[in-house]
Design a protein around this motif. Structure first.
Motif, PDB file in Angstrom:
ATOM      1  N   VAL A   5       0.734  -1.152  -0.030  1.00  9.47           N
ATOM      2  CA  VAL A   5      -0.197   0.035   0.006  1.00  9.47           C
ATOM      3  C   VAL A   5       0.893   1.205   0.021  1.00  9.47           C
ATOM      4  O   VAL A   5       2.079   1.190   0.372  1.00  9.47           O
ATOM      5  CB  VAL A   5      -0.811   0.196   1.178  1.00  9.47           C
ATOM      6  N   PHE A   6       0.443   2.140  -0.265  1.00  9.20           N
ATOM      7  CA  PHE A   6       1.003   3.527  -0.307  1.00  9.20           C
ATOM      8  C   PHE A   6       0.678   4.117   0.985  1.00  9.20           C
ATOM      9  O   PHE A   6      -0.576   4.656   1.304  1.00  9.20           O
ATOM     10  CB  PHE A   6       0.714   4.525  -1.394  1.00  9.20           C
ATOM     11  N   CYS A   7       1.515   4.158   2.112  1.00  9.30           N
ATOM     12  CA  CYS A   7       1.317   4.659   3.341  1.00  9.30           C
ATOM     13  C   CYS A   7       1.301   5.809   3.595  1.00  9.30           C
ATOM     14  O   CYS A   7       2.110   6.677   3.081  1.00  9.30           O
ATOM     15  CB  CYS A   7       2.652   3.906   4.406  1.00  9.30           C
ATOM     16  N   ARG A   8       0.017   6.536   4.080  1.00 11.87           N
ATOM     17  CA  ARG A   8      -0.101   7.808   4.283  1.00 11.87           C
ATOM     18  C   ARG A   8       0.866   8.533   5.390  1.00 11.87           C
ATOM     19  O   ARG A   8       1.037   9.567   5.335  1.00 11.87           O
ATOM     20  CB  ARG A   8      -1.527   8.283   4.467  1.00 11.87           C
ATOM     21  N   LYS A   9       1.326   7.732   6.391  1.00 13.04           N
ATOM     22  CA  LYS A   9       2.210   8.290   7.333  1.00 13.04           C
ATOM     23  C   LYS A   9       3.621   8.497   6.704  1.00 13.04           C
ATOM     24  O   LYS A   9       4.109   9.326   6.951  1.00 13.04           O
ATOM     25  CB  LYS A   9       2.436   7.302   8.319  1.00 13.04           C
ATOM     26  N   TYR A  10       3.986   7.504   6.103  1.00 16.69           N
ATOM     27  CA  TYR A  10       5.399   7.610   5.524  1.00 16.69           C
ATOM     28  C   TYR A  10       5.463   7.738   4.121  1.00 16.69           C
ATOM     29  O   TYR A  10       6.606   7.960   3.584  1.00 16.69           O
ATOM     30  CB  TYR A  10       6.053   6.204   5.709  1.00 16.69           C
ATOM     31  N   GLN A  11       4.428   8.046   3.497  1.00 12.66           N
ATOM     32  CA  GLN A  11       4.549   8.503   2.127  1.00 12.66           C
ATOM     33  C   GLN A  11       5.446   7.466   1.074  1.00 12.66           C
ATOM     34  O   GLN A  11       6.262   8.181   0.185  1.00 12.66           O
ATOM     35  CB  GLN A  11       5.000   9.890   1.725  1.00 12.66           C
ATOM     36  N   GLU A  13       5.498   3.173  -0.638  1.00 11.76           N
ATOM     37  CA  GLU A  13       4.998   1.732  -0.790  1.00 11.76           C
ATOM     38  C   GLU A  13       5.511   0.993   0.358  1.00 11.76           C
ATOM     39  O   GLU A  13       6.769   0.917   0.448  1.00 11.76           O
ATOM     40  CB  GLU A  13       5.460   1.509  -2.386  1.00 11.76           C
ATOM     41  N   MET A  14       4.786   0.229   0.848  1.00 12.53           N
ATOM     42  CA  MET A  14       5.073  -0.443   2.255  1.00 12.53           C
ATOM     43  C   MET A  14       4.182  -1.522   2.306  1.00 12.53           C
ATOM     44  O   MET A  14       3.137  -1.529   1.681  1.00 12.53           O
ATOM     45  CB  MET A  14       5.190   0.505   3.543  1.00 12.53           C
ATOM     46  N   GLU A  15       4.638  -2.520   3.166  1.00 16.78           N
ATOM     47  CA  GLU A  15       3.755  -3.801   3.298  1.00 16.78           C
ATOM     48  C   GLU A  15       2.376  -3.492   3.978  1.00 16.78           C
ATOM     49  O   GLU A  15       2.252  -2.703   4.937  1.00 16.78           O
ATOM     50  CB  GLU A  15       4.568  -4.843   4.120  1.00 16.78           C
ATOM     51  N   GLY A  16       1.377  -3.674   3.625  1.00 16.61           N
ATOM     52  CA  GLY A  16      -0.066  -3.340   4.115  1.00 16.61           C
ATOM     53  C   GLY A  16      -0.371  -4.411   4.910  1.00 16.61           C
ATOM     54  O   GLY A  16       0.074  -5.410   5.426  1.00 16.61           O
ATOM     55  N   LEU A  17      -1.644  -4.065   5.726  1.00 14.89           N
ATOM     56  CA  LEU A  17      -2.140  -4.704   6.782  1.00 14.89           C
ATOM     57  C   LEU A  17      -2.780  -6.231   6.040  1.00 14.89           C
ATOM     58  O   LEU A  17      -3.195  -6.076   5.042  1.00 14.89           O
ATOM     59  CB  LEU A  17      -3.286  -4.090   7.581  1.00 14.89           C
ATOM     60  N   ASP A  18      -2.749  -7.089   7.004  1.00 19.42           N
ATOM     61  CA  ASP A  18      -3.301  -8.296   6.576  1.00 19.42           C
ATOM     62  C   ASP A  18      -4.785  -8.330   6.386  1.00 19.42           C
ATOM     63  O   ASP A  18      -5.483  -9.010   5.769  1.00 19.42           O
ATOM     64  CB  ASP A  18      -2.844  -9.601   7.244  1.00 19.42           C
ATOM     65  N   PHE A  19      -5.488  -7.488   7.260  1.00 19.55           N
ATOM     66  CA  PHE A  19      -7.014  -7.384   7.279  1.00 19.55           C
ATOM     67  C   PHE A  19      -7.297  -5.920   7.647  1.00 19.55           C
ATOM     68  O   PHE A  19      -6.523  -5.293   8.466  1.00 19.55           O
ATOM     69  CB  PHE A  19      -7.659  -8.659   8.071  1.00 19.55           C
ATOM     70  N   ALA A  20      -8.470  -5.386   7.634  1.00 21.57           N
ATOM     71  CA  ALA A  20      -9.070  -4.052   8.072  1.00 21.57           C
ATOM     72  C   ALA A  20      -8.837  -4.246   9.482  1.00 21.57           C
ATOM     73  O   ALA A  20      -9.439  -5.247  10.106  1.00 21.57           O
ATOM     74  CB  ALA A  20     -10.335  -3.950   7.686  1.00 21.57           C
ATOM     75  N   PRO A  21      -8.485  -3.213  10.325  1.00 24.38           N
ATOM     76  CA  PRO A  21      -8.410  -3.189  11.600  1.00 24.38           C
ATOM     77  C   PRO A  21      -9.724  -3.069  12.552  1.00 24.38           C
ATOM     78  O   PRO A  21      -9.705  -3.593  13.600  1.00 24.38           O
ATOM     79  CB  PRO A  21      -7.433  -2.006  12.281  1.00 24.38           C
TER      80      PRO A  21
END
Length: 90
Positions: A5-11, A13-21
């Motif tokens: 995902v494109f992480c909004r905190k780090y701006q 592309e990083m590994e995304g969550l496995d499921f919605a929190p």
């Protein structure tokens, strides 16, 4: 391969969550736009806030405070609350 995902905190592309929190639109938003690393850091910060400020997470006021802080955390808002007793890691 892990989901990216494109992480909004780090701006970045990083590994995304496995499921919605959590369920609903907000949970889906975090699933789509927050990295696994950023979410883990938020959980640690949230725990610190709960403990240091002695929040009762079942109270509406505490929930609202944590929701506001979560948004500030992921938006890198300078007004993010820091726990009074928190010492930076060396």
């Amino acid at each position: 391969m892990s989901r990216q995902v494109f992480c909004r905190k780090y701006q970045a592309e990083m590994e995304g969550l496995d499921f919605a929190p959590f369920p609903g639109a907000k949970g889906q938003e975090y699933f789509d736009n927050v990295s696994k690393q950023a979410w883990g850091e938020w959980l640690k910060h949230q725990t610190t806030l709960i403990n240091e400020k002695r929040l009762n997470v079942f109270e509406a006021e505490a929930k609202k405070f944590l929701e506001e802080q979560r948004e500030k955390f992921f938006s890198n808002d300078a007004s993010l609350e820091k726990a009074e007793g928190l010492k930076p890691e060396a």
